[in-house]
Design a protein around this motif. Structure first.
Motif, PDB file in Angstrom:
ATOM      1  N   LEU A 166       0.832  -1.209   0.000  1.00  0.00           N
ATOM      2  CA  LEU A 166       0.000   0.000   0.000  1.00  0.00           C
ATOM      3  C   LEU A 166       0.865   1.256   0.000  1.00  0.00           C
ATOM      4  CD1 LEU A 166      -2.834   1.196   0.059  1.00  0.00           C
ATOM      5  CD2 LEU A 166      -2.779   1.029   2.567  1.00  0.00           C
ATOM      6  N   LEU A 167       1.971   1.230   0.703  1.00  0.00           N
ATOM      7  CA  LEU A 167       2.887   2.374   0.681  1.00  0.00           C
ATOM      8  C   LEU A 167       3.400   2.637  -0.731  1.00  0.00           C
ATOM      9  CD1 LEU A 167       5.002   1.932   3.939  1.00  0.00           C
ATOM     10  CD2 LEU A 167       3.600   3.915   3.349  1.00  0.00           C
ATOM     11  N   VAL A 168       3.761   1.585  -1.427  1.00  0.00           N
ATOM     12  CA  VAL A 168       4.274   1.733  -2.793  1.00  0.00           C
ATOM     13  C   VAL A 168       3.200   2.341  -3.698  1.00  0.00           C
ATOM     14  CG1 VAL A 168       5.074   0.490  -4.838  1.00  0.00           C
ATOM     15  CG2 VAL A 168       5.964  -0.113  -2.571  1.00  0.00           C
ATOM     16  N   LYS A 169       1.988   1.840  -3.600  1.00  0.00           N
ATOM     17  CA  LYS A 169       0.903   2.339  -4.456  1.00  0.00           C
ATOM     18  C   LYS A 169       0.527   3.778  -4.084  1.00  0.00           C
ATOM     19  CE  LYS A 169      -1.300  -2.011  -5.866  1.00  0.00           C
ATOM     20  NZ  LYS A 169      -0.163  -2.900  -5.556  1.00  0.00           N
ATOM     21  N   THR A 170       0.546   4.089  -2.812  1.00  0.00           N
ATOM     22  CA  THR A 170       0.208   5.449  -2.383  1.00  0.00           C
ATOM     23  C   THR A 170       1.281   6.436  -2.823  1.00  0.00           C
ATOM     24  OG1 THR A 170      -0.951   4.525  -0.464  1.00  0.00           O
ATOM     25  CG2 THR A 170      -0.438   6.860  -0.391  1.00  0.00           C
ATOM     26  N   ARG A 171       2.528   6.010  -2.784  1.00  0.00           N
ATOM     27  CA  ARG A 171       3.634   6.853  -3.224  1.00  0.00           C
ATOM     28  C   ARG A 171       3.444   7.304  -4.678  1.00  0.00           C
ATOM     29  NH1 ARG A 171       7.313  10.162  -1.215  1.00  0.00           N
ATOM     30  NH2 ARG A 171       5.752  11.351  -2.385  1.00  0.00           N
ATOM     31  N   GLN A 172       2.835   6.476  -5.479  1.00  0.00           N
ATOM     32  CA  GLN A 172       2.672   6.772  -6.906  1.00  0.00           C
ATOM     33  C   GLN A 172       1.680   7.896  -7.177  1.00  0.00           C
ATOM     34  OE1 GLN A 172       1.598   2.952  -8.495  1.00  0.00           O
ATOM     35  NE2 GLN A 172       3.614   2.042  -8.121  1.00  0.00           N
ATOM     36  N   VAL A 173       0.784   8.173  -6.218  1.00  0.00           N
ATOM     37  CA  VAL A 173      -0.245   9.200  -6.464  1.00  0.00           C
ATOM     38  C   VAL A 173      -0.160  10.372  -5.495  1.00  0.00           C
ATOM     39  CG1 VAL A 173      -1.840   7.527  -7.463  1.00  0.00           C
ATOM     40  CG2 VAL A 173      -1.944   7.995  -5.014  1.00  0.00           C
ATOM     41  N   ALA A 174       0.662  10.262  -4.452  1.00  0.00           N
ATOM     42  CA  ALA A 174       0.728  11.295  -3.419  1.00  0.00           C
ATOM     43  C   ALA A 174       1.830  12.304  -3.718  1.00  0.00           C
ATOM     44  CB  ALA A 174       0.966  10.661  -2.058  1.00  0.00           C
ATOM     45  N   ALA A 175       1.497  13.584  -3.583  1.00  0.00           N
ATOM     46  CA  ALA A 175       2.541  14.604  -3.641  1.00  0.00           C
ATOM     47  C   ALA A 175       3.465  14.444  -2.445  1.00  0.00           C
ATOM     48  CB  ALA A 175       1.911  15.990  -3.656  1.00  0.00           C
ATOM     49  N   GLU A 176       2.885  14.090  -1.298  1.00  0.00           N
ATOM     50  CA  GLU A 176       3.665  13.809  -0.095  1.00  0.00           C
ATOM     51  C   GLU A 176       3.123  12.529   0.517  1.00  0.00           C
ATOM     52  OE1 GLU A 176       4.209  17.050   2.630  1.00  0.00           O
ATOM     53  OE2 GLU A 176       3.975  18.536   1.021  1.00  0.00           O
ATOM     54  N   LEU A 177       4.011  11.601   0.807  1.00  0.00           N
ATOM     55  CA  LEU A 177       3.642  10.324   1.413  1.00  0.00           C
ATOM     56  C   LEU A 177       3.948  10.357   2.904  1.00  0.00           C
ATOM     57  CD1 LEU A 177       2.766   7.326   1.270  1.00  0.00           C
ATOM     58  CD2 LEU A 177       5.174   6.777   0.789  1.00  0.00           C
ATOM     59  N   GLY A 178       2.969   9.953   3.688  1.00  0.00           N
ATOM     60  CA  GLY A 178       3.160   9.888   5.129  1.00  0.00           C
ATOM     61  C   GLY A 178       2.807   8.528   5.687  1.00  0.00           C
ATOM     62  N   ILE A 179       3.276   8.274   6.884  1.00  0.00           N
ATOM     63  CA  ILE A 179       2.886   7.099   7.663  1.00  0.00           C
ATOM     64  C   ILE A 179       2.330   7.597   8.983  1.00  0.00           C
ATOM     65  CG2 ILE A 179       3.696   5.048   8.889  1.00  0.00           C
ATOM     66  CD1 ILE A 179       5.747   4.617   6.748  1.00  0.00           C
ATOM     67  N   THR A 180       1.234   6.999   9.419  1.00  0.00           N
ATOM     68  CA  THR A 180       0.647   7.355  10.696  1.00  0.00           C
ATOM     69  C   THR A 180       0.282   6.099  11.468  1.00  0.00           C
ATOM     70  OG1 THR A 180      -1.078   8.676  11.787  1.00  0.00           O
ATOM     71  CG2 THR A 180      -1.709   7.507   9.775  1.00  0.00           C
ATOM     72  N   PHE A 181       0.146   6.238  12.775  1.00  0.00           N
ATOM     73  CA  PHE A 181      -0.270   5.133  13.644  1.00  0.00           C
ATOM     74  C   PHE A 181      -0.904   5.717  14.891  1.00  0.00           C
ATOM     75  CE2 PHE A 181       4.235   6.001  14.579  1.00  0.00           C
ATOM     76  CZ  PHE A 181       4.192   6.256  15.938  1.00  0.00           C
ATOM     77  N   HIS A 182      -1.546   4.871  15.679  1.00  0.00           N
ATOM     78  CA  HIS A 182      -2.098   5.300  16.961  1.00  0.00           C
ATOM     79  C   HIS A 182      -1.846   4.185  17.971  1.00  0.00           C
ATOM     80  CE1 HIS A 182      -4.548   7.107  20.015  1.00  0.00           C
ATOM     81  NE2 HIS A 182      -4.977   8.060  19.195  1.00  0.00           N
ATOM     82  N   VAL A 183      -1.171   4.535  19.064  1.00  0.00           N
ATOM     83  CA  VAL A 183      -0.766   3.528  20.050  1.00  0.00           C
ATOM     84  C   VAL A 183      -1.881   3.212  21.046  1.00  0.00           C
ATOM     85  CG1 VAL A 183       1.673   4.149  19.858  1.00  0.00           C
ATOM     86  CG2 VAL A 183       0.233   5.282  21.587  1.00  0.00           C
ATOM     87  N   GLY A 184      -3.016   3.906  20.968  1.00  0.00           N
ATOM     88  CA  GLY A 184      -4.107   3.678  21.913  1.00  0.00           C
ATOM     89  C   GLY A 184      -4.262   4.848  22.861  1.00  0.00           C
ATOM     90  N   SER A 185      -5.468   5.040  23.352  1.00  0.00           N
ATOM     91  CA  SER A 185      -5.762   6.186  24.202  1.00  0.00           C
ATOM     92  C   SER A 185      -5.322   5.940  25.648  1.00  0.00           C
ATOM     93  CB  SER A 185      -7.263   6.471  24.164  1.00  0.00           C
ATOM     94  OG  SER A 185      -7.564   7.671  24.820  1.00  0.00           O
ATOM     95  N   GLN A 186      -4.884   7.012  26.291  1.00  0.00           N
ATOM     96  CA  GLN A 186      -4.366   6.965  27.663  1.00  0.00           C
ATOM     97  C   GLN A 186      -3.255   5.914  27.770  1.00  0.00           C
ATOM     98  OE1 GLN A 186      -4.738   9.131  29.909  1.00  0.00           O
ATOM     99  NE2 GLN A 186      -3.952   8.224  31.769  1.00  0.00           N
ATOM    100  N   THR A 187      -2.210   6.133  26.988  1.00  0.00           N
ATOM    101  CA  THR A 187      -1.025   5.277  27.031  1.00  0.00           C
ATOM    102  C   THR A 187      -0.102   5.815  28.121  1.00  0.00           C
ATOM    103  OG1 THR A 187      -1.222   4.719  24.704  1.00  0.00           O
ATOM    104  CG2 THR A 187       0.946   4.453  25.703  1.00  0.00           C
ATOM    105  N   THR A 188       0.182   5.014  29.114  1.00  0.00           N
ATOM    106  CA  THR A 188       0.797   5.540  30.327  1.00  0.00           C
ATOM    107  C   THR A 188       2.323   5.514  30.336  1.00  0.00           C
ATOM    108  OG1 THR A 188       0.534   3.368  31.380  1.00  0.00           O
ATOM    109  CG2 THR A 188      -1.201   5.009  31.753  1.00  0.00           C
TER     110      THR A 188
END
Length: 397
Positions: A166-188
């Motif tokens: 998916l990163l490779v395919k997104t790179r082909q159409v994105a002016a800027e490619l990013g990666i995001t994630f979420h570790v979960g709410s109230q991570t202590t």
């Protein structure tokens, strides 16, 4: 809006029939300044946490200009903020929402599947048939939740070979490619960020793509009686260390999405005790109102009696709370520590409900109406005391 020195001052002046939301915009502003000063990148407020115009105004006044929105109504509301840069970070969006967002100037979108990428490309293609050339697309990857009260990796995120593809395919159409994630709410603890950034580093290596942006998401904690997290500086330190090892260009742009950490301390709830049965208190708001997290997710909020001074030397006792509806799940087990002498007619201030409390409140059984006041005193507990200040070596320009 009425301004008062404290919740106790409110009860001294009058005894409200409805529950009251006590806003502390100064607390939101202080939290925002901390993140802006100490996070080396864009600070995007997670709009879903609390959309009160008073708190949004405080965040804006402190310098917040980036906003993470997760729905079309949020987006249209936030689009009225002067100079705001909006990031549509819900990984699954309707076609009409994508098209409307693009028309409103949004160029930053997240996705976690090829179907979503296809929708974004098709709905941002111009009438002339030419695809958009200004998209900033973030692939959301699944990362493990470590010491997180509310894990989020089961609903969204892509991993492994599928993520690399998916990163490779997104790179082909994105002016800027990013990666995001979420570790979960109230991570202590920052361990989740350490593991997540290591996974991202390995994924970039497998995909072999140039990454322009990294969004380390939300999850930054607040303090509660049953949850004492590591200092926020530890999270910043862990993120910095992980980014240093990342195989990306030197000018990669970094973003975070704090919600809870910016507004939890900025709102409290003032309720009346309508009945007492042993260690059980019946109050005029509950799980169908602002106390959803206390009923269903195990949150224990700080609480104090504000209608009178407790007797000298009076011990605190653990109480369970019951909301005003007819439903038996309208129950907040706590324990909420309050004076043993508390009785019907007393008022309680339940603190640090600024994150998701207002957002979750509904109208079941006809409840859900609140007064609102601004309180000028400090929150009951805070992540931003002088002791929590960042050492000079971590200061950001």
């Amino acid at each position: 809006m009425e301004k008062l020195a404290s919740a106790a001052a409110l009860i001294q002046s009058r005894r409200p029939e409805k529950p009251v939301l006590g806003l502390r915009p100064q607390a939101a502003g202080r939290a925002a300044r901390w993140f802006i000063d100490n996070f080396d990148g864009d600070v995007a407020y997670a709009y879903k946490a609390n959309s009160s115009v008073f708190l949004i105004g405080a965040l804006y006044g402190a310098g917040i200009r980036h906003f993470d929105v997760a729905s079309l109504p949020e987006l249209e509301d936030a689009a009225t903020i002067p100079g705001a840069e909006l990031h549509f970070m819900h990984p699954v969006k309707s076609r009409s929402a994508i098209r409307r967002a693009y028309d409103l100037g949004v160029r930053s979108f997240s996705l976690d599947g090829l179907d979503e990428l296809t929708k974004i490309v098709e709905e941002t293609t111009g009438a002339d048939g030419r695809p958009a050339r200004d998209l900033k697309l973030f692939v959301r990857v699944a990362v493990p939740a470590i010491n997180s009260l509310i894990p989020l990796e089961h609903k969204f995120g892509i991993a492994g070979a599928a993520a690399a593809d998916l990163l490779v395919k997104t790179r082909q159409v994105a002016a800027e490619l990013g990666i995001t994630f979420h570790v979960g709410s109230q991570t202590t603890t920052p361990d989740a960020f350490v593991a997540a950034l290591q996974a991202v580093r390995e994924l970039i290596g497998v995909a072999g793509v140039v990454v322009d942006r990294i969004d380390v998401g939300g999850g930054y904690p607040s303090r509660y009686p049953n949850s004492e997290p590591s200092p926020l500086v530890d999270f910043i330190d862990a993120i910095d260390a992980g980014l240093e090892e990342m195989p990306v260009r030197e000018d990669v742009r970094v973003m975070c999405e704090p919600g809870r950490a910016l507004v939890a301390e900025a709102e409290s709830l003032i309720v009346r005790v309508d009945a007492r049965r042993g260690s059980h208190l019946y109050i005029n708001d509950g799980s169908y109102g602002t106390l959803f997290d206390a009923a269903h997710l195990g949150f224990v909020f700080p609480a104090r009696m504000v209608s009178r001074e407790p007797e000298a030397g009076e011990p605190l006792t653990g109480f369970e709370l019951w909301g005003p509806t007819c439903d038996s799940i309208d129950h907040m087990p706590g324990p909420f520590m309050l004076p043993a002498s508390i009785r019907p007619g007393d008022y309680i201030e339940i603190g640090n409900i600024g994150a998701y409390g207002r957002a979750m409140a509904g109208k079941f059984n006809g409840y859900g109406d609140y007064e609102e006041v601004i309180l000028l005193d400090e929150p009951q507990v805070t992540m931003y005391s002088e002791d929590a200040a960042v050492p000079a070596r971590f200061a950001r320009g």
